[in-house]
Design a protein around this motif. Structure first.
Motif, PDB file in Angstrom:
ATOM      1  N   SER A 224       0.808  -1.159   0.359  1.00 22.36           N
ATOM      2  CA  SER A 224      -0.004   0.172  -0.245  1.00 22.36           C
ATOM      3  C   SER A 224       0.679   1.495  -0.298  1.00 22.36           C
ATOM      4  CB  SER A 224      -0.567   0.102   1.260  1.00 22.36           C
ATOM      5  OG  SER A 224      -0.331   0.054   1.951  1.00 22.36           O
ATOM      6  N   ILE A 225       2.043   1.007   0.230  1.00 23.18           N
ATOM      7  CA  ILE A 225       3.148   2.018   0.755  1.00 23.18           C
ATOM      8  C   ILE A 225       3.586   2.875  -0.771  1.00 23.18           C
ATOM      9  CG2 ILE A 225       5.821   3.204   1.451  1.00 23.18           C
ATOM     10  CD1 ILE A 225       2.874   3.501   3.774  1.00 23.18           C
TER      11      ILE A 225
ATOM     12  N   GLU B 265       2.213   1.797  -3.637  1.00 18.19           N
ATOM     13  CA  GLU B 265       0.686   2.564  -4.342  1.00 18.19           C
ATOM     14  C   GLU B 265       0.079   3.519  -3.755  1.00 18.19           C
ATOM     15  OE1 GLU B 265      -2.749   0.027  -3.645  1.00 18.19           O
ATOM     16  OE2 GLU B 265      -2.594  -1.091  -6.178  1.00 18.19           O
ATOM     17  N   ALA B 266       0.591   3.836  -3.005  1.00 19.63           N
ATOM     18  CA  ALA B 266       0.282   5.724  -2.190  1.00 19.63           C
ATOM     19  C   ALA B 266       1.797   6.536  -3.282  1.00 19.63           C
ATOM     20  CB  ALA B 266       0.393   5.611  -0.802  1.00 19.63           C
ATOM     21  N   SER B 267       2.752   5.740  -3.628  1.00 21.22           N
ATOM     22  CA  SER B 267       3.917   6.706  -3.586  1.00 21.22           C
ATOM     23  C   SER B 267       3.999   6.992  -4.956  1.00 21.22           C
ATOM     24  CB  SER B 267       4.687   6.219  -3.284  1.00 21.22           C
ATOM     25  OG  SER B 267       6.127   6.559  -3.908  1.00 21.22           O
TER      26      SER B 267
ATOM     27  N   ASN C 172      10.674   6.738   0.237  1.00 18.96           N
ATOM     28  CA  ASN C 172       9.410   6.419   1.198  1.00 18.96           C
ATOM     29  C   ASN C 172      10.330   4.835   1.869  1.00 18.96           C
ATOM     30  OD1 ASN C 172       7.466   7.753   1.079  1.00 18.96           O
ATOM     31  ND2 ASN C 172       7.165   7.370  -0.666  1.00 18.96           N
TER      32      ASN C 172
ATOM     33  N   PRO D 231      14.260   4.829   3.691  1.00 20.57           N
ATOM     34  CA  PRO D 231      13.174   5.088   5.389  1.00 20.57           C
ATOM     35  C   PRO D 231      12.500   4.105   5.958  1.00 20.57           C
ATOM     36  CG  PRO D 231      13.158   6.812   3.748  1.00 20.57           C
ATOM     37  CD  PRO D 231      13.684   5.533   2.551  1.00 20.57           C
ATOM     38  N   ALA D 232      11.136   3.878   5.673  1.00 26.32           N
ATOM     39  CA  ALA D 232      10.802   2.553   5.837  1.00 26.32           C
ATOM     40  C   ALA D 232      11.391   1.186   6.837  1.00 26.32           C
ATOM     41  CB  ALA D 232       9.780   1.879   5.429  1.00 26.32           C
TER      42      ALA D 232
ATOM     43  N   LYS E 162       8.764   2.248  15.916  1.00 24.04           N
ATOM     44  CA  LYS E 162       8.024   4.218  15.415  1.00 24.04           C
ATOM     45  C   LYS E 162       7.327   3.477  14.285  1.00 24.04           C
ATOM     46  CE  LYS E 162      10.900   6.608  12.583  1.00 24.04           C
ATOM     47  NZ  LYS E 162      12.284   7.091  11.851  1.00 24.04           N
TER      48      LYS E 162
ATOM     49  N   LYS F 110       4.637   1.265  13.013  1.00 30.63           N
ATOM     50  CA  LYS F 110       3.925  -0.133  12.937  1.00 30.63           C
ATOM     51  C   LYS F 110       2.524   0.004  11.861  1.00 30.63           C
ATOM     52  CE  LYS F 110       2.985  -1.278  17.820  1.00 30.63           C
ATOM     53  NZ  LYS F 110       3.630   0.661  18.191  1.00 30.63           N
ATOM     54  N   TRP F 111       2.368  -0.700  10.658  1.00 34.13           N
ATOM     55  CA  TRP F 111       1.373  -0.451  10.066  1.00 34.13           C
ATOM     56  C   TRP F 111       0.090  -0.864  10.027  1.00 34.13           C
ATOM     57  CZ3 TRP F 111       4.319   1.364   6.326  1.00 34.13           C
ATOM     58  CH2 TRP F 111       5.774   2.040   6.527  1.00 34.13           C
TER      59      TRP F 111
END
Lengths: 286, 274
Positions: free
Chosen positions: A167-168, A170-172, A186, A189-190, A283, A285-286
């Motif tokens: 989903s990250i 996709e968002a990006s 994204n 860093p994650a 930091k 938590k999905w």
């Protein structure tokens, strides 16, 4: 006895077996560390750390080996970090996971992690020391160790990228980010927590490696600390190995003290790895 | 003389009325669109226009192709192996499926909000600023102003103004979804595509987002996929019903819900299947 009792018995006996298994490892480790501390602590002082090697055990120190280890550590990190992460990113984000080639690559990288380290030493000797004429230098040693830990870093990078939910991505992409922007701003860093943890654990393995460095010709006795990447060097495990094999009791004490230093370095590194992992987990938590 | 003037006035009135009656122009159009995942045909010959500055709802049972259809407009299906599309998709009368189209630019114009709130693991501020940063905008005051105005538009400002530099992941689900909305609006798109944006939210957060959408359609064209019929009824101006990859019926929401022409539409919206 009925079925229920038998099951209960199995349950409790497995628990006891589990406790014993856990304790075996722990007790052996405690005995070992206790023995080392008992031998080495009385020898361990600032002089021991800052003294050059010597033929007399009471005057000998680990300064050159410790400096060699730090040089190796830093140079290996500089070489392995970008290459390992880039390879991990490629395999996870760009490589077509279904293609034969990338599956082959994947299997081979996993296998590389299991190759005995002395083989890497032979590779380093042939390629870096002889073909590229680096000699038994810090650079040749770091390159060899970097190769040794690359698979670990690649796998750690891939695992942490895999842990970032789609989903990250996709968002990006949905925001109009390019693939590179998505990875750089994204995904990395994650997943940095996992990547750094992997890198540090890999480095702490490299710090303890002796075999490949012996093969490429690192010396047990170096009169001065290295001052550049082309210098000859020694590292802590080699110093320990050398001292243990000497007849005088004084050197055995010395090696115990050096082991304490080496253990401290690896424990600190592993501690940092654990800290980073926990920090990132808290930091994100999905 | 007065007669002629009266006549002209009448004519003018007629002309004016015609303009008022005129349907608003189309922002997006699909012309005879079919799409496939490998051998599976997900959409069958769909022709449909999406009106500017209105809310269009896409409804239908799971697997009917409504999400596939939505994602065609910002080419988010491109990442799926074996996906292909036939027919014409127009955005402001420009074809979207041509080789030289800059997909990145397209996605700035046609933003998207997803089903599950998916803020980046960054601060609220950085989430909203992301779209500007990837465009290479460095002007700090500009970015700040845009972030604040987007958060205000998303009616989130009052709730987060003291926590702009806290992780967006620490917010509630409803707030996260509004961060995503603000993030999308920060790059000033003209269309916002929404894929079941409230299905993961509680009723209060849902109501807030619905309220917001009605406000937003003044500036944006909104296309929303929803499983919630009441939601479609409450907020949309136009509704289209999809079933098995086909567009069964499309019209003004009021008409679809009160006098559907197709029996399948009626069965679905009255809850008899789906």
């Amino acid at each position: 006895m009925n079925k229920l009792k038998i099951n209960r018995l199995k349950d409790s006996s497995f628990k006891i077996w589990g406790i014993i298994s856990t304790l075996i490892g722990l007790i052996l480790l405690v005995i070992f560390i206790g023995d080392i501390l008992d031998d080495g602590l009385k020898r361990l002082n600032w002089d021991f750390i800052t003294s050059l090697p010597s033929r007399k055990p009471e005057r000998a120190g680990i300064y050159t080996a410790l400096m060699g280890t730090l040089w190796i550590l830093i140079m290996t990190a500089i070489i392995a970090f970008p290459i390992g992460i880039a390879a991990g990113i490629y395999l996870e984000e760009y490589g077509n996971k279904k293609s034969f080639l990338s599956r082959l690559l994947e299997i081979n990288i996993s296998n590389l992690a299991g190759v005995p380290s002395i083989i890497y030493g032979l590779l380093g000797l042939e390629v870096f020391v002889r073909m590229l004429k680096m000699g038994p230098s810090l650079l040749a040693g770091s390159l060899t160790l970097a190769l040794l830990i690359l698979p670990i870093i690649v796998v750690a990078t891939r695992e942490s990228l895999k842990a970032v939910p789609d989903s990250i991505r996709e968002a990006s992409f949905g925001m109009g980010a390019t693939k590179w922007q998505t990875i750089w701003m994204n995904l990395l860093p994650a997943s940095m927590g996992g990547v750094l943890t992997g890198v540090i654990l890999a480095l702490s393995r490299a710090v303890g490696e002796t075999a490949p460095l012996i093969v490429i010709g690192a010396l047990a006795y170096v009169p001065f600390a290295p001052s550049g990447p082309m210098d000859e060097f020694s590292v802590l495990p080699m110093q320990i190995f050398n001292w243990v094999s000497r007849p005088q009791h004084g050197f055995v004490i010395n090696s115990a003290a050096a082991i304490i230093v080496l253990l401290t370095i690896t424990i600190i590194m592993n501690g940092i790895a654990v800290y980073l992992r926990n920090r990132w987990q808290r930091k994100i938590k999905w | 003389m007065t007669e002629i003037l009266e006549k002209e006035k009448g004519l003018l009135n007629i002309e004016k009325r015609m303009i008022e009656d005129n349907e608003p122009k189309n922002k997006l159009s699909a012309i005879d669109v079919s799409s496939y995942y490998g051998d599976f045909q997900a959409l069958k010959n769909i022709t449909m226009d999406i009106r500017t500055n209105h809310i269009t709802a896409l409804i239908g049972p799971s697997g009917c192709g409504k999400s596939t259809f939505l994602r065609i407009f910002n080419r988010m299906n491109d990442y799926i192996d074996g996906f292909r599309v036939e027919g014409k998709i127009l955005y402001d009368n420009k074809n979207l499926y041509t080789g030289n189209l800059a997909v990145e630019q397209l996605r700035k114009d046609i933003g998207m909000v997803f089903q599950k709130p998916n803020p980046f693991p960054k601060t609220v501020f950085e989430n909203v600023a992301f779209g500007l940063r990837i465009q290479g905008i460095k002007d700090k005051t500009f970015i700040e102003e845009r972030v604040v105005s987007s958060l205000k538009q998303a009616v989130l400002w009052d709730e987060v103004k003291d926590n702009l530099h806290k992780s967006a992941l620490s917010l509630s689900g409803g707030q996260q979804q509004r961060v995503c909305l603000a993030r999308t609006m920060a790059v000033e798109p003209s269309v916002i595509l929404m894929d079941e944006p409230t299905s993961a939210l509680d009723p209060i957060s849902t109501a807030k987002i619905e309220e917001l959408l009605k406000e937003l359609k003044k500036n944006y064209t909104i296309v929303i996929v929803t499983h919630n019929m009441q939601q479609a009824g409450r907020i949309s101006d136009y509704t289209s019903f999809f079933y098995m990859g086909e567009l069964i019926e499309y019209g003004k929401t009021h008409n679809i819900f009160t006098k559907p022409k197709e029996i399948r539409t009626e069965n679905y919206i009255t809850g008899r299947f789906g």
